[in-house]
Write a protein that holds these residues in place. Structure first.
Motif, PDB file in Angstrom:
ATOM      1  N   ARG A  54      43.753  24.651   8.464  1.00 30.06           N
ATOM      2  CA  ARG A  54      42.411  24.477   7.873  1.00 30.06           C
ATOM      3  C   ARG A  54      41.430  23.953   8.914  1.00 30.06           C
ATOM      4  N   TYR A  55      41.896  23.053   9.747  1.00 29.20           N
ATOM      5  CA  TYR A  55      41.009  22.500  10.773  1.00 29.20           C
ATOM      6  C   TYR A  55      40.611  23.570  11.792  1.00 29.20           C
ATOM      7  N   GLY A  58      38.324  26.174   9.910  1.00 32.54           N
ATOM      8  CA  GLY A  58      37.042  25.659   9.407  1.00 32.54           C
ATOM      9  C   GLY A  58      36.180  24.957  10.430  1.00 32.54           C
ATOM     10  N   GLU A  59      36.801  24.347  11.428  1.00 29.82           N
ATOM     11  CA  GLU A  59      36.028  23.579  12.408  1.00 29.82           C
ATOM     12  C   GLU A  59      35.845  24.306  13.742  1.00 29.82           C
ATOM     13  N   TYR A  62      35.539  29.673  12.312  1.00 26.61           N
ATOM     14  CA  TYR A  62      34.322  29.883  11.514  1.00 26.61           C
ATOM     15  C   TYR A  62      33.336  28.742  11.745  1.00 26.61           C
ATOM     16  N   GLY A  63      33.870  27.541  11.885  1.00 24.32           N
ATOM     17  CA  GLY A  63      33.004  26.380  12.084  1.00 24.32           C
ATOM     18  C   GLY A  63      32.227  26.422  13.374  1.00 24.32           C
ATOM     19  N   ARG A  72      29.124  23.030   6.760  1.00 20.16           N
ATOM     20  CA  ARG A  72      30.473  22.759   7.261  1.00 20.16           C
ATOM     21  C   ARG A  72      31.352  22.195   6.132  1.00 20.16           C
ATOM     22  N   CYS A  75      32.330  25.150   3.927  1.00 20.56           N
ATOM     23  CA  CYS A  75      33.388  25.970   4.531  1.00 20.56           C
ATOM     24  C   CYS A  75      34.757  25.311   4.342  1.00 20.56           C
ATOM     25  N   MET A  76      34.822  24.014   4.572  1.00 23.87           N
ATOM     26  CA  MET A  76      36.095  23.303   4.415  1.00 23.87           C
ATOM     27  C   MET A  76      36.513  23.235   2.952  1.00 23.87           C
ATOM     28  N   TYR A  78      36.125  25.602   0.700  1.00 23.80           N
ATOM     29  CA  TYR A  78      36.802  26.874   0.426  1.00 23.80           C
ATOM     30  C   TYR A  78      38.228  26.850   0.980  1.00 23.80           C
ATOM     31  N   LEU A  79      38.393  26.397   2.218  1.00 27.30           N
ATOM     32  CA  LEU A  79      39.716  26.385   2.842  1.00 27.30           C
ATOM     33  C   LEU A  79      40.656  25.428   2.121  1.00 27.30           C
TER      34      LEU A  79
END
Length: 449
Positions: A54-55, A58-59, A62-63, A72, A75-76, A78-79
């Motif tokens: 996820r990190y 998301g970070e 995509y982040g 941000r 986005c996290m 959703y993950l």
């Protein structure tokens, strides 16, 4: 699950600021890179490192495109909902659409065609009202483009039924664009209030002014600057229409914008944040003037402060924290805001708040405030911007604030969100906070309806 996630984050942008505060260039390369990373992470490992995945997704992947803090968080969210151990056991990505088991490419294709529900805001975690908002914005863009293409000479306006009256061209009774703009200028000039006497206000204030007095005084200064800009430009345009002053590029642009009932760009340089058309913008200006004018009578906080009528709403919220910090000798950088939504309307408030302030002017988008349950709840159908009752805002040390079962609801000046972010207010919720993050729930101060 990753393919569904990619589709959602890419297509969510169509819902405008409620989808993403800013537009990001997500592309298929982000998805393929994440799939490659996923393969490397789970290969020869006894356990899947869900948190690490996820990190990274998301970070970093995509982040890496995301520049807005609220986006941000989205986005996290959703993950955290989809990249979890349950995804292996048939987790539902949407209602009635579970993650399929191992299949061939053709079987996956058939599964999606037969099982995936039709596209709607619900697939994105948004309320169906988001579709109404999306269609409304599309219609507004189209109508604005049509208006821009309208001819602006007298004969063409008369033939097209443009601004003004349809009269006989031969009789010389056509209302020209100059006539239309002159009428608008005269009307605005007549309604424009006088400047505040800042010298008099400054002399009446104590040398040791309260933080909120500083804020109101600064608002008076900003209104004076805006009034001066409006008054001066209207005067110059009047002279230009009479032929006594050359029509500069700024005045010509202002002329065209007034015909289309838009706020002139010249005014927006000194204006408060707003996307209202001209008439509603001017009405808002008069309301802001009235609130500050009422304050100048006694130089004390009004019973209810309309936060939506401030150029800089955060300055008032900071002033409330400063007052509490001074009164109780707290460290300002260790202070936070406590928002308590009451069940009262502004006309039901008789005296100012003893601690903090009674604040009004919040409009919620993406959800509504349930006064009976005293929490955030699902929106009602076709109710796009429900108003909140009066909110009591106080400042307390962070150590005394309980954030459990609360959603940090972002506050924005206008529906454009993004650059108009003010702060986050924690509101009570019975549902998980992630639900409202994905639903794009926010508080708007100035809504153009």
């Amino acid at each position: 699950a990753m393919c569904f996630f990619h589709a959602v984050v890419v297509e969510r942008k169509k819902f405008g600021p409620q989808g993403w505060n800013r537009v990001y260039p997500f592309n298929i390369g982000d998805l393929t890179t994440c799939i490659d990373v996923l393969g490397n992470y789970i290969e020869d490992r006894p356990r899947i490192p869900w948190e690490d995945l996820r990190y990274v997704f998301g970070e970093i992947m995509y982040g890496g495109h995301i520049t807005d803090d609220r986006d941000r968080i989205l986005c996290m969210a959703y993950l955290n909902q989809w990249i979890v151990p349950d995804v292996i056991d048939g987790l539902e990505l949407a209602t009635g659409f579970p993650v399929p088991g191992p299949l061939s490419y053709a079987e996956y294709d058939q599964y999606i065609e037969e099982i995936c529900p039709p596209e709607s805001p619900i697939l994105y975690g948004l309320h169906p009202n988001a579709e109404i908002n999306y269609r409304t914005v599309q219609a507004q863009i189209m109508l604005a483009a049509i208006a821009d293409l309208q001819p602006k000479n007298a004969n063409a306006l008369a033939a097209a039924g443009g601004p003004g009256k349809r009269k006989s061209i031969a009789a010389g009774e056509v209302e020209t664009p100059n006539d239309v703009v002159r009428a608008i200028v005269d009307d605005l000039t007549e309604k424009l209030p006088e400047d505040y006497n800042l010298v008099d206000i400054s002399e009446r204030l104590d040398e040791d002014r309260a933080p909120t007095q500083h804020v109101f005084y600064q608002e008076c200064e900003r209104i004076n600057i805006l009034l001066d800009t409006v008054r001066r430009s209207l005067s110059q345009l009047t002279l230009a229409l009479k032929g006594e002053l050359s029509m500069s590029e700024d005045l010509q642009l202002m002329f065209n914008e007034l015909i289309l009932s838009r706020v002139p760009s010249l005014w927006m340089r000194d204006s408060f944040a707003s996307i209202r058309p001209l008439a509603l913008w001017f009405e808002s200006l008069l309301q802001r003037y009235t609130q500050c004018n009422d304050w100048t009578a006694e130089l004390t906080n009004p019973k209810v402060i309309h936060l939506n009528l401030f150029f800089n709403p955060m300055s008032l919220l900071t002033a409330l924290m400063q007052q509490t910090s001074i009164a109780y000798n707290y460290d300002l950088d260790q202070m936070g805001l406590l928002a308590d939504v009451t069940k009262r309307a502004p006309d039901q408030i008789d005296v100012p708040a003893r601690d903090g302030a009674f604040v009004y002017g919040f409009v919620m988008e993406g959800a509504r405030w349930d006064t009976h349950g005293n929490c955030i709840d699902e929106s009602r159908s076709k109710e796009l911007y429900p108003k909140l009752p009066v909110v009591t805002i106080r400042a307390l040390p962070l150590s005394k604030l309980d954030r459990r079962d609360q959603y940090e609801c972002p506050v924005y000046k206008t529906q454009t969100r993004g650059p108009t972010y003010v702060t986050g207010l924690f509101l009570r919720t019975k549902a998980p906070a992630r639900k409202w993050v994905i639903a794009g729930v926010g508080l708007i101060l100035d809504v153009s309806e």
